[in-house]
Design a protein around this motif. Sequence first.
Motif, PDB file in Angstrom:
ATOM      1  N   ALA A  11       0.824  -1.209   0.000  1.00  0.00           N
ATOM      2  CA  ALA A  11       0.000   0.000   0.000  1.00  0.00           C
ATOM      3  C   ALA A  11       0.860   1.261   0.000  1.00  0.00           C
ATOM      4  N   ALA A  12       1.929   1.250   0.801  1.00  0.00           N
ATOM      5  CA  ALA A  12       2.817   2.415   0.864  1.00  0.00           C
ATOM      6  C   ALA A  12       3.532   2.637  -0.467  1.00  0.00           C
ATOM      7  N   ARG A  13       3.924   1.554  -1.125  1.00  0.00           N
ATOM      8  CA  ARG A  13       4.610   1.665  -2.407  1.00  0.00           C
ATOM      9  C   ARG A  13       3.696   2.316  -3.462  1.00  0.00           C
ATOM     10  N   VAL A  14       2.411   1.959  -3.445  1.00  0.00           N
ATOM     11  CA  VAL A  14       1.478   2.461  -4.454  1.00  0.00           C
ATOM     12  C   VAL A  14       0.855   3.794  -4.046  1.00  0.00           C
ATOM     13  N   GLY A  15       0.770   4.016  -2.717  1.00  0.00           N
ATOM     14  CA  GLY A  15       0.127   5.233  -2.240  1.00  0.00           C
ATOM     15  C   GLY A  15      -1.376   5.107  -2.140  1.00  0.00           C
ATOM     16  N   VAL A  16      -1.864   3.889  -1.809  1.00  0.00           N
ATOM     17  CA  VAL A  16      -3.302   3.661  -1.616  1.00  0.00           C
ATOM     18  C   VAL A  16      -3.497   2.991  -0.257  1.00  0.00           C
ATOM     19  N   SER A  17      -4.761   2.785   0.136  1.00  0.00           N
ATOM     20  CA  SER A  17      -5.057   2.160   1.421  1.00  0.00           C
ATOM     21  C   SER A  17      -4.818   0.655   1.371  1.00  0.00           C
ATOM     22  N   THR A  18      -4.630   0.058   2.551  1.00  0.00           N
ATOM     23  CA  THR A  18      -4.492  -1.402   2.620  1.00  0.00           C
ATOM     24  C   THR A  18      -5.779  -2.085   2.169  1.00  0.00           C
ATOM     25  N   GLY A 124     -17.337 -10.943  17.309  1.00  0.00           N
ATOM     26  CA  GLY A 124     -17.499  -9.570  17.790  1.00  0.00           C
ATOM     27  C   GLY A 124     -16.238  -8.743  17.740  1.00  0.00           C
ATOM     28  N   PRO A 125     -15.497  -8.733  16.626  1.00  0.00           N
ATOM     29  CA  PRO A 125     -14.199  -8.039  16.585  1.00  0.00           C
ATOM     30  C   PRO A 125     -14.360  -6.519  16.603  1.00  0.00           C
ATOM     31  N   ASP A 126     -13.379  -5.846  17.193  1.00  0.00           N
ATOM     32  CA  ASP A 126     -13.325  -4.376  17.199  1.00  0.00           C
ATOM     33  C   ASP A 126     -12.142  -3.845  16.398  1.00  0.00           C
ATOM     34  N   LEU A 127     -11.407  -4.715  15.707  1.00  0.00           N
ATOM     35  CA  LEU A 127     -10.269  -4.281  14.905  1.00  0.00           C
ATOM     36  C   LEU A 127     -10.719  -3.312  13.818  1.00  0.00           C
ATOM     37  N   PRO A 128      -9.890  -2.323  13.472  1.00  0.00           N
ATOM     38  CA  PRO A 128     -10.254  -1.389  12.391  1.00  0.00           C
ATOM     39  C   PRO A 128     -10.442  -2.133  11.068  1.00  0.00           C
ATOM     40  N   SER A 129     -11.250  -1.543  10.201  1.00  0.00           N
ATOM     41  CA  SER A 129     -11.538  -2.160   8.910  1.00  0.00           C
ATOM     42  C   SER A 129     -10.268  -2.397   8.097  1.00  0.00           C
ATOM     43  N   ALA A 130      -9.333  -1.450   8.157  1.00  0.00           N
ATOM     44  CA  ALA A 130      -8.082  -1.599   7.399  1.00  0.00           C
ATOM     45  C   ALA A 130      -7.297  -2.822   7.873  1.00  0.00           C
ATOM     46  N   ARG A 131      -7.327  -3.073   9.174  1.00  0.00           N
ATOM     47  CA  ARG A 131      -6.611  -4.239   9.703  1.00  0.00           C
ATOM     48  C   ARG A 131      -7.312  -5.531   9.279  1.00  0.00           C
ATOM     49  N   LEU A 132      -8.644  -5.525   9.271  1.00  0.00           N
ATOM     50  CA  LEU A 132      -9.373  -6.698   8.810  1.00  0.00           C
ATOM     51  C   LEU A 132      -9.046  -6.982   7.341  1.00  0.00           C
ATOM     52  N   ALA A 133      -8.935  -5.919   6.543  1.00  0.00           N
ATOM     53  CA  ALA A 133      -8.585  -6.090   5.130  1.00  0.00           C
ATOM     54  C   ALA A 133      -7.201  -6.699   4.991  1.00  0.00           C
ATOM     55  N   GLU A 134      -6.284  -6.269   5.819  1.00  0.00           N
ATOM     56  CA  GLU A 134      -4.928  -6.824   5.767  1.00  0.00           C
ATOM     57  C   GLU A 134      -4.940  -8.303   6.110  1.00  0.00           C
ATOM     58  N   VAL A 139      -5.498 -14.706   5.023  1.00  0.00           N
ATOM     59  CA  VAL A 139      -6.347 -15.868   5.312  1.00  0.00           C
ATOM     60  C   VAL A 139      -7.796 -15.470   5.055  1.00  0.00           C
ATOM     61  N   ALA A 140      -8.670 -16.466   4.972  1.00  0.00           N
ATOM     62  CA  ALA A 140     -10.103 -16.170   4.901  1.00  0.00           C
ATOM     63  C   ALA A 140     -10.550 -15.650   6.262  1.00  0.00           C
ATOM     64  N   VAL A 141     -11.294 -14.559   6.277  1.00  0.00           N
ATOM     65  CA  VAL A 141     -11.737 -13.937   7.526  1.00  0.00           C
ATOM     66  C   VAL A 141     -13.251 -13.771   7.514  1.00  0.00           C
ATOM     67  N   VAL A 142     -13.877 -14.166   8.608  1.00  0.00           N
ATOM     68  CA  VAL A 142     -15.318 -13.963   8.782  1.00  0.00           C
ATOM     69  C   VAL A 142     -15.528 -13.230  10.099  1.00  0.00           C
ATOM     70  N   ALA A 143     -16.177 -12.073  10.046  1.00  0.00           N
ATOM     71  CA  ALA A 143     -16.546 -11.330  11.253  1.00  0.00           C
ATOM     72  C   ALA A 143     -17.932 -11.795  11.677  1.00  0.00           C
ATOM     73  N   VAL A 144     -18.036 -12.284  12.902  1.00  0.00           N
ATOM     74  CA  VAL A 144     -19.309 -12.773  13.419  1.00  0.00           C
ATOM     75  C   VAL A 144     -19.869 -11.735  14.383  1.00  0.00           C
ATOM     76  N   GLY A 145     -21.053 -11.224  14.074  1.00  0.00           N
ATOM     77  CA  GLY A 145     -21.680 -10.224  14.928  1.00  0.00           C
ATOM     78  C   GLY A 145     -21.446  -8.801  14.499  1.00  0.00           C
ATOM     79  N   ARG A 146     -20.681  -8.596  13.430  1.00  0.00           N
ATOM     80  CA  ARG A 146     -20.349  -7.241  12.978  1.00  0.00           C
ATOM     81  C   ARG A 146     -20.307  -7.187  11.465  1.00  0.00           C
ATOM     82  N   ARG A 147     -20.829  -6.098  10.902  1.00  0.00           N
ATOM     83  CA  ARG A 147     -20.744  -5.877   9.463  1.00  0.00           C
ATOM     84  C   ARG A 147     -19.487  -5.087   9.143  1.00  0.00           C
ATOM     85  N   ASP A 148     -18.754  -5.521   8.114  1.00  0.00           N
ATOM     86  CA  ASP A 148     -17.592  -4.780   7.643  1.00  0.00           C
ATOM     87  C   ASP A 148     -17.379  -5.093   6.174  1.00  0.00           C
ATOM     88  N   ASP A 149     -17.177  -4.032   5.376  1.00  0.00           N
ATOM     89  CA  ASP A 149     -17.027  -4.215   3.930  1.00  0.00           C
ATOM     90  C   ASP A 149     -15.736  -4.928   3.545  1.00  0.00           C
TER      91      ASP A 149
END
Length: 329
Positions: A11-18, A124-134, A139-149
């Motif tokens: 992301a830093a190399r390209v200058g976009v978000s994770t 019920g994760p509280d991690l920021p969306s950017a961290r979930l994207a990373e 790995v495959a990630v499923v948030a249970v109890g929370r919506r995140d794009d």
Amino acid sequence: MGARPRLDDVAARVGVSTASVSLVLRGEPGPSAETRRRVLEAAAELGYRADRAASLLARRRRHLLGVLLDVRNPFHAELVDAIHAEADRIGYEVVLSTLATGRDEERAVASLLDFRCEAMLLLGPDLPSARLAELAAQVAVVAVGRRDDAVDSVRSADDAGVAAALDHLIGLGHSDIAFVDGGRGAVAAARRRGYRAAVRRAGLTARVVPGDHTEQGGIRAGRALLAAADRPTAVVASNDRCAVGLQDALVRAGLDVPGDVSIVGYDDSTLARLVHVDLTSVDQDARAQARHAVAAAVERLDGGRTRRREVVLTPRLVVRGSTGPAAAR
């Protein structure tokens, strides 16, 4: 040997978000064609490769589902029990990593990565969306109890659950209904929004009392309500643990539940079903959530699905002895 390149390095190399990098690497829609080209070039130049992709290409399957849970949350325990049963049925193993005093989500996630889990089910994760994207790029990630794009999600419709609680109390004649907040987390925020929307639709005045998703948070909220000049006749708590703490504070002060104050919790956990608690609560259907969460992970691992999936279940109110007609003023 230098450290292995990470998603944020690309992301830093390209200058976009994770999050944008993650979408490109997973082949999902959103980023422009030019962004996709630059991300793929940067990933190749840096030698970035997600762990999951490498293991699948080498066909070294571990069939491990990592589950992050709060060890103090009885509803999480029910989810884990159901996840184990579903994973056993399809030939997967489950690795648990817990949140506890002094052990935060990052440390719990790091343990699951160390075990080389192919997928993570985050309860019920509280991690920021950017961290979930990373994480989702590894790995495959499923948030249970929370919506995140950024990731697959399985949850109950919290707005509908809280609305059902309000409708039940209004039907009992309550018009002064407070809400004990669950704190700063994503799940708590969704339930708080649901409460505000429900009281607005009913033409009532919102009354949010600070709290959190622990018994101590409920006790503090109870003491605050006891000290108030205008005590509400009913209270909806953000979860069952908070509701039980609230109930304890009010009963110790000599109030009757539900004679003086009605209480509704959220989760319909084992706590709510204890005969001396007998808590009216919103049931999220732990078994259905577990089934959909495992299926979402396995569809990515075994079925090759790449598009994000969101499953929203309709909760139901379970009425017990903690709610009754509004006390006369």
